[in-house]
Scaffold this active site. Structure first.
Site, mmCIF file in Angstrom:
data_model
loop_
_atom_site.group_PDB
_atom_site.id
_atom_site.type_symbol
_atom_site.label_atom_id
_atom_site.label_comp_id
_atom_site.label_asym_id
_atom_site.label_seq_id
_atom_site.Cartn_x
_atom_site.Cartn_y
_atom_site.Cartn_z
ATOM 1 N N SER A 118 0.786 -1.226 -0.145
ATOM 2 C CA SER A 118 -0.119 -0.114 0.055
ATOM 3 C C SER A 118 0.893 1.142 0.080
ATOM 4 O O SER A 118 1.852 1.570 -0.837
ATOM 5 C CB SER A 118 -1.028 -0.074 1.145
ATOM 6 O OG SER A 118 -1.983 0.979 1.185
ATOM 7 N N LYS A 147 -0.770 -4.256 -3.182
ATOM 8 C CA LYS A 147 -1.779 -3.737 -2.471
ATOM 9 C C LYS A 147 -1.974 -2.338 -2.972
ATOM 10 O O LYS A 147 -1.598 -1.519 -2.320
ATOM 11 C CB LYS A 147 -1.844 -3.877 -0.959
ATOM 12 C CG LYS A 147 -2.960 -3.123 -0.451
ATOM 13 C CD LYS A 147 -4.286 -3.649 -0.681
ATOM 14 C CE LYS A 147 -5.527 -2.708 -0.074
ATOM 15 N NZ LYS A 147 -5.729 -1.398 -0.820
ATOM 16 N N ASP A 168 10.748 5.480 -10.022
ATOM 17 C CA ASP A 168 10.323 6.023 -11.370
ATOM 18 C C ASP A 168 11.217 7.207 -11.665
ATOM 19 O O ASP A 168 11.515 7.610 -12.628
ATOM 20 C CB ASP A 168 8.721 6.380 -11.310
ATOM 21 C CG ASP A 168 8.139 5.117 -11.569
ATOM 22 O OD1 ASP A 168 8.506 4.019 -11.859
ATOM 23 O OD2 ASP A 168 6.601 5.209 -11.871
#
Length: 416
Positions: A327, A352, A338
């Protein structure tokens, strides 16, 4: 071992007595990660909502139907037959009413979409406030199997030998086949100083084994800080809650004043928490752009951009993750990866990445419903893919020496 066959009403009513999410047994949720920044509102809603029992539910228009494909006459036929013929009478209308709504949600096959009857909703409110005792671990469903997502460091679960990825086959000799997360939570959680036995299987073990865990009160800091050799700052993020960012900001000021040469951000076995905390934390590195986006039904899309100051933007950083990172942890790791603000080391994360909307009703019941999925800045679906490390390092607890940590050692090596 006894088999576990949930009955339509009584056992389903128990299923949602505790949470998740994505649910923590101590409990912080996956739980809190599931709720993605809305927990403060949920607690406020539940705290201000009374929980009367519904006793008059059969004054509905039995001819009414919202579906052209379903004849609701059969629903009422079953209702009447239960009221008339079921062996243990009287059957409470409220049990049947709430059980039916739970069945609607259960039919979605989504472990993070849950309907809470009033008493369960009140219990959920306690979960969010941390008023719980248990073993200090989060569990979830992976490939239709009850698994350990993350035992908290120094928790009874970790001390007893429970590891991320352990499959829970039985709880106190009750088979977990077909058991949902909330039922498992209610069976594992309990008073401090009492015991629960989990029968688990684990990759590398020839056969299953019993792990006996003594429950306790759990009090774990949101953030732990130390300085490693070579003047490397080590930040262990335990969970994303109300205390995370105040503690994180305090340590960031300290490490910048101390002039550290690099950072190890440890997100291992972190089940997640508040969305706002994840965005704020990632923003300490990410100077511009989207931290995470959510996409839902009917073309719904929302972007969450970096915000505030970015004191760590130019500090070389290593992020540690494992199968218990979920999460909010995945949001932070994915954003830093990224934007190439950090090298991610470890194992593939849990995956998740869904968003739950939470709504309370006038009778005190509540619905938590999955409405969207999380995507990293480069468009990777966290819910489907998880976060893959840049450098894979597997934790082999049985082979490591006491005090040894192969991931931290690898991070220190790369930061030299």
């Amino acid at each position: 071992m006894q088999s576990f066959f949930p009955s339509p009403i009584k056992e389903r009513a128990k299923k949602y007595a505790g949470i998740y999410l994505a649910i923590i047994l101590f409990i912080v949720s996956f739980g809190l990660g599931i709720l993605t920044g809305q927990t403060w509102l949920i607690k406020k809603q539940l705290a201000s909502t009374s929980t009367p029992e519904v006793t008059n539910v059969i004054n509905l228009d039995r001819v009414f139907s919202r579906s052209k494909n379903v004849n609701f006459n059969q629903f009422w036929e079953v209702w009447d037959k239960i009221k008339e013929k079921y062996v243990k009478q009287p059957v409470k209308d409220s049990d049947m009413f709430y059980g039916a709504i739970q069945g609607l949600t259960y039919s979605l096959g989504d472990p993070y979409s849950v309907y809470f009857p009033p008493k369960a909703a009140a219990e959920f409110s306690k979960d969010l406030s941390g008023e719980l005792e248990g073993i200090g671990a989060e569990i979830g469903i992976k490939n239709d199997q009850l698994v350990v997502v993350a035992p908290l460091p120094a928790s009874p679960a970790e001390k007893a030998g429970l590891r991320p990825g352990d499959k829970i086959l039985a709880i106190d000799k009750i088979n977990t086949f077909g058991m949902d997360v909330n039922t498992a939570v209610s069976k594992i959680r309990g008073k401090a100083d009492t015991q629960v036995t989990l029968f688990i299987s684990r990759d590398g073990l020839a056969k299953g084994k019993d792990i006996i865990i003594t429950r306790a009160k759990i009090n774990v800091p949101a953030v732990m800080y130390s300085v490693k050799p070579g003047n490397i700052a080590y930040l262990r993020i335990m969970q994303f809650n109300d205390e995370t960012m105040p503690q994180f900001d305090k340590y960031v000021k300290k490490l910048t004043n101390d002039g550290v040469k690099g950072i190890i951000l440890d997100l291992r076995s972190n089940p997640g928490g508040y969305l706002d905390s994840a965005i704020d934390m990632a923003s300490a590195w990410v100077e511009k752009g989207v931290v995470v986006s959510e996409k839902g039904n009917g073309g719904y899309s929302k972007e969450h951009n970096t915000q505030g100051s970015h004191p760590l933007a130019n500090l070389k950083t290593m992020v540690l993750v494992n199968g218990g990172s979920a999460s909010a942890s995945e949001i932070v790791a994915g954003a830093l990866q990224d934007y190439k603000k950090a090298t991610v080391i470890g194992e593939k994360t849990f995956g998740k990445g869904s968003v739950q909307d939470f709504e309370t009703f006038s009778d005190g019941s509540a619905l938590k419903l999955t409405v969207a999925e999380w995507f990293t800045p480069n468009g990777r679906n966290i819910n489907q893919q998880g976060i893959m490390p840049d450098i894979e390092v597997k934790e082999e607890f049985e082979k490591e020496k006491i005090g040894e940590d192969v991931m931290i050692n690898k991070a220190l090596e790369l930061l030299k």
